[in-house]
Design a protein around this motif. Structure first.
Motif, PDB file in Angstrom:
ATOM      1  N   GLU A 161       0.777  -1.225  -0.061  1.00  0.00           N
ATOM      2  CA  GLU A 161      -0.092   0.165  -0.017  1.00  0.00           C
ATOM      3  C   GLU A 161       0.809   1.334   0.000  1.00  0.00           C
ATOM      4  N   LEU A 162       0.739   2.245  -1.048  1.00  0.00           N
ATOM      5  CA  LEU A 162       1.428   3.199  -1.088  1.00  0.00           C
ATOM      6  C   LEU A 162       0.768   4.597  -0.320  1.00  0.00           C
ATOM      7  N   ALA A 163      -0.493   4.795  -0.401  1.00  0.00           N
ATOM      8  CA  ALA A 163      -1.109   5.762  -0.050  1.00  0.00           C
ATOM      9  C   ALA A 163      -2.599   5.660   0.135  1.00  0.00           C
ATOM     10  N   ARG A 164      -3.312   6.572   0.909  1.00  0.00           N
ATOM     11  CA  ARG A 164      -4.627   6.573   0.869  1.00  0.00           C
ATOM     12  C   ARG A 164      -5.048   8.345   0.575  1.00  0.00           C
ATOM     13  N   ASP A 165      -6.161   8.226  -0.020  1.00  0.00           N
ATOM     14  CA  ASP A 165      -6.497   9.564  -0.685  1.00  0.00           C
ATOM     15  C   ASP A 165      -8.163   9.688  -0.420  1.00  0.00           C
ATOM     16  N   ARG A 166      -8.550  11.106  -0.336  1.00  0.00           N
ATOM     17  CA  ARG A 166     -10.115  11.126  -0.325  1.00  0.00           C
ATOM     18  C   ARG A 166     -10.390  11.923  -1.683  1.00  0.00           C
ATOM     19  N   HIS A 167     -11.697  11.737  -2.076  1.00  0.00           N
ATOM     20  CA  HIS A 167     -12.157  12.393  -3.514  1.00  0.00           C
ATOM     21  C   HIS A 167     -12.567  13.784  -3.233  1.00  0.00           C
ATOM     22  N   VAL A 168     -12.540  14.395  -4.181  1.00  0.00           N
ATOM     23  CA  VAL A 168     -13.217  16.053  -4.068  1.00  0.00           C
ATOM     24  C   VAL A 168     -13.967  15.958  -5.332  1.00  0.00           C
ATOM     25  N   ALA A 169     -14.936  17.051  -5.229  1.00  0.00           N
ATOM     26  CA  ALA A 169     -15.994  17.024  -6.399  1.00  0.00           C
ATOM     27  C   ALA A 169     -15.344  18.079  -7.202  1.00  0.00           C
ATOM     28  N   VAL A 170     -15.539  17.687  -8.594  1.00  0.00           N
ATOM     29  CA  VAL A 170     -14.856  18.305  -9.634  1.00  0.00           C
ATOM     30  C   VAL A 170     -16.128  19.077 -10.694  1.00  0.00           C
ATOM     31  N   VAL A 171     -16.097  20.384 -10.681  1.00  0.00           N
ATOM     32  CA  VAL A 171     -17.309  21.080 -11.529  1.00  0.00           C
ATOM     33  C   VAL A 171     -16.772  22.182 -12.326  1.00  0.00           C
ATOM     34  N   ALA A 172     -17.543  22.504 -13.303  1.00  0.00           N
ATOM     35  CA  ALA A 172     -17.235  23.367 -14.193  1.00  0.00           C
ATOM     36  C   ALA A 172     -16.960  24.925 -13.365  1.00  0.00           C
ATOM     37  N   PRO A 173     -16.339  25.707 -13.833  1.00  0.00           N
ATOM     38  CA  PRO A 173     -15.832  26.725 -13.170  1.00  0.00           C
ATOM     39  C   PRO A 173     -17.204  27.683 -12.872  1.00  0.00           C
ATOM     40  N   ASP A 174     -18.291  27.543 -13.963  1.00  0.00           N
ATOM     41  CA  ASP A 174     -19.192  28.567 -13.866  1.00  0.00           C
ATOM     42  C   ASP A 174     -20.472  27.555 -13.079  1.00  0.00           C
ATOM     43  N   HIS A 175     -20.221  26.715 -12.716  1.00  0.00           N
ATOM     44  CA  HIS A 175     -21.135  25.824 -12.098  1.00  0.00           C
ATOM     45  C   HIS A 175     -21.686  26.507 -10.806  1.00  0.00           C
ATOM     46  N   PRO A 176     -22.788  26.304 -10.223  1.00  0.00           N
ATOM     47  CA  PRO A 176     -23.435  27.092  -8.838  1.00  0.00           C
ATOM     48  C   PRO A 176     -22.612  26.466  -7.756  1.00  0.00           C
ATOM     49  N   LEU A 177     -22.112  25.369  -7.717  1.00  0.00           N
ATOM     50  CA  LEU A 177     -21.126  24.839  -6.516  1.00  0.00           C
ATOM     51  C   LEU A 177     -19.717  25.446  -6.548  1.00  0.00           C
ATOM     52  N   ALA A 178     -19.314  25.911  -7.629  1.00  0.00           N
ATOM     53  CA  ALA A 178     -17.805  26.390  -7.759  1.00  0.00           C
ATOM     54  C   ALA A 178     -17.594  27.392  -6.793  1.00  0.00           C
ATOM     55  N   GLU A 179     -18.504  27.897  -6.050  1.00  0.00           N
ATOM     56  CA  GLU A 179     -18.199  29.005  -5.222  1.00  0.00           C
ATOM     57  C   GLU A 179     -18.186  28.375  -3.824  1.00  0.00           C
ATOM     58  N   SER A 181     -17.020  26.457  -0.429  1.00  0.00           N
ATOM     59  CA  SER A 181     -15.549  25.657  -0.084  1.00  0.00           C
ATOM     60  C   SER A 181     -16.005  24.043   0.214  1.00  0.00           C
ATOM     61  N   THR A 182     -17.039  23.601   0.908  1.00  0.00           N
ATOM     62  CA  THR A 182     -17.046  22.425   1.062  1.00  0.00           C
ATOM     63  C   THR A 182     -18.602  22.019   0.500  1.00  0.00           C
ATOM     64  N   VAL A 183     -18.724  20.711   0.359  1.00  0.00           N
ATOM     65  CA  VAL A 183     -20.322  20.340   0.013  1.00  0.00           C
ATOM     66  C   VAL A 183     -20.310  18.735   0.718  1.00  0.00           C
ATOM     67  N   VAL A 258     -15.273  17.706  -0.108  1.00  0.00           N
ATOM     68  CA  VAL A 258     -16.372  16.752   0.039  1.00  0.00           C
ATOM     69  C   VAL A 258     -16.427  16.200   1.469  1.00  0.00           C
ATOM     70  N   ILE A 259     -17.227  16.782   2.423  1.00  0.00           N
ATOM     71  CA  ILE A 259     -17.159  16.284   3.809  1.00  0.00           C
ATOM     72  C   ILE A 259     -17.063  14.891   4.077  1.00  0.00           C
ATOM     73  N   ASP A 260     -18.126  14.257   3.489  1.00  0.00           N
ATOM     74  CA  ASP A 260     -18.150  12.727   3.645  1.00  0.00           C
ATOM     75  C   ASP A 260     -17.651  12.024   2.458  1.00  0.00           C
ATOM     76  N   ALA A 261     -16.562  12.447   1.853  1.00  0.00           N
ATOM     77  CA  ALA A 261     -15.980  11.867   0.485  1.00  0.00           C
ATOM     78  C   ALA A 261     -15.733  10.387   0.659  1.00  0.00           C
ATOM     79  N   PRO A 262     -15.810   9.640  -0.712  1.00  0.00           N
ATOM     80  CA  PRO A 262     -15.222   8.238  -0.486  1.00  0.00           C
ATOM     81  C   PRO A 262     -13.802   8.289  -0.657  1.00  0.00           C
ATOM     82  N   SER A 263     -13.076   7.381  -0.376  1.00  0.00           N
ATOM     83  CA  SER A 263     -11.609   7.524  -0.144  1.00  0.00           C
ATOM     84  C   SER A 263     -11.203   6.143  -1.014  1.00  0.00           C
TER      85      SER A 263
END
Length: 310
Positions: A161-179, A181-183, A258-263
């Motif tokens: 095992e090399l590392a563990r990592d959490r996912h983040v949400a990826v959205v378009a720059p003009d998406h309503p969620l883009a502003e 900080s967390t979701v 993402v607060i409860d992100a998959p990892s």
């Protein structure tokens, strides 16, 4: 029966042509044809059917081909082991990796390996984690880099095992969620998603997270490339969940924690039965020992392994 004859059989089967096989093997076509005819006489069976348009294997040829490949692989391993006994590393190194591998600078590691062991032939293929595990088990790959849900460990292979990592949400720059900080996943479940195909390791980790939260989502686009996922996201066709250590490579998108992100966990794997000298040498470049007592977790101080944020 000679190894060179087996090489000719494999080349013809892969090119469907005596002419192209002769070019690949750097031999005159007449000489190649003569050796195939000689082998067929020895076997008492035709290996190929030749027409004016194509060459194809006979049933006897189809039965002969896998064993011929195994013999050639065994001969190559024997030569590599003999070279290793006198301090040389030769042979081949076939490496597989997922498109989003982030815990290791694979091109940098291959550069270092190539500089140290210039006589090793290197092959690189990109695929899905499950397929890469199977190819390592079958001997088609010596080493592979995977990304799997943290609840899954590769079976039938040596694993580090090399590392563990959490996912983040990826959205378009003009998406309503883009502003934002967390979701959380509940908010994301209302969106249209771009994701890997159903059933793949890259998809399962997100599916498990939504299922555990009692949520469902709409995956409208299924693609096999994380880079192409980002392109679709950038066009506003959906949003995606990708490993946080990977997304800095992307352009034209915005990321949100993402607060409860998959990892996921990233692994490097190699064969339990045969670890070639080239594979051992490559893993040593990463600071990983293939001997008894090898740890199942990284990182290794002083190695070229770059570990993602825990």
């Amino acid at each position: 029966m000679e190894l060179q004859q087996m090489r000719y059989v494999v080349a013809i089967a892969e090119t469907n042509s005596f002419t192209r096989a002769a070019e690949r093997c750097l031999v005159a076509q007449s000489a190649l044809s003569h050796q195939i005819a000689r082998l067929e006489r020895e076997l008492g069976a035709k290996l190929f059917e030749r027409t004016s348009r194509r060459v194809r294997l006979t049933p006897a040829g189809a039965a002969f081909l896998p064993a011929a490949r195994q013999c050639l692989d065994a001969a190559e391993r024997a030569a590599a082991q003999a070279a290793a006994a006198v301090g040389e590393v030769r042979g081949r190194l076939a490496v597989g990796l997922i498109p989003t591998v982030a815990a290791v600078d694979v091109p940098g590691a291959l550069r270092d390996f190539r500089q140290k062991y210039p006589h090793v032939r290197i092959g690189l293929c990109v695929g899905a984690s499950d397929d890469l595990v199977e190819q390592v088990r079958e001997g088609a790959l010596e080493v592979a880099f995977l990304g799997l849900p943290t609840t899954v460990v590769p079976k039938g292979v040596n694993t580090y095992e090399l590392a563990r990592d959490r996912h983040v949400a990826v959205v378009a720059p003009d998406h309503p969620l883009a502003e934002e900080s967390t979701v959380d996943l509940r908010r994301l479940s209302a969106e249209v998603f771009v994701d890997m195909p159903a059933g793949t390791a890259g998809r399962i980790q997100s599916d498990l997270a939504f299922s555990a939260a009692g949520l469902s989502r709409d995956v409208a686009f299924e693609v096999t490339s994380a880079d192409y996922m980002a392109r679709l996201v950038g066009e506003g066709l959906g949003i995606a969940l990708l490993p946080s250590a990977y997304v800095p490579r992307l352009t034209g998108v915005t990321t949100i924690e993402v607060i409860d992100a998959p990892s996921r966990a990233e692994y490097v794997i190699w064969s339990r039965t045969v670890c070639t000298p080239a594979a051992s040498a490559f893993l040593a470049i990463l600071g990983i020992s293939t001997g008894p007592g090898t740890p199942d977790r990284g990182p290794v101080p002083g190695s070229s392994v770059r570990v993602a944020a825990e």
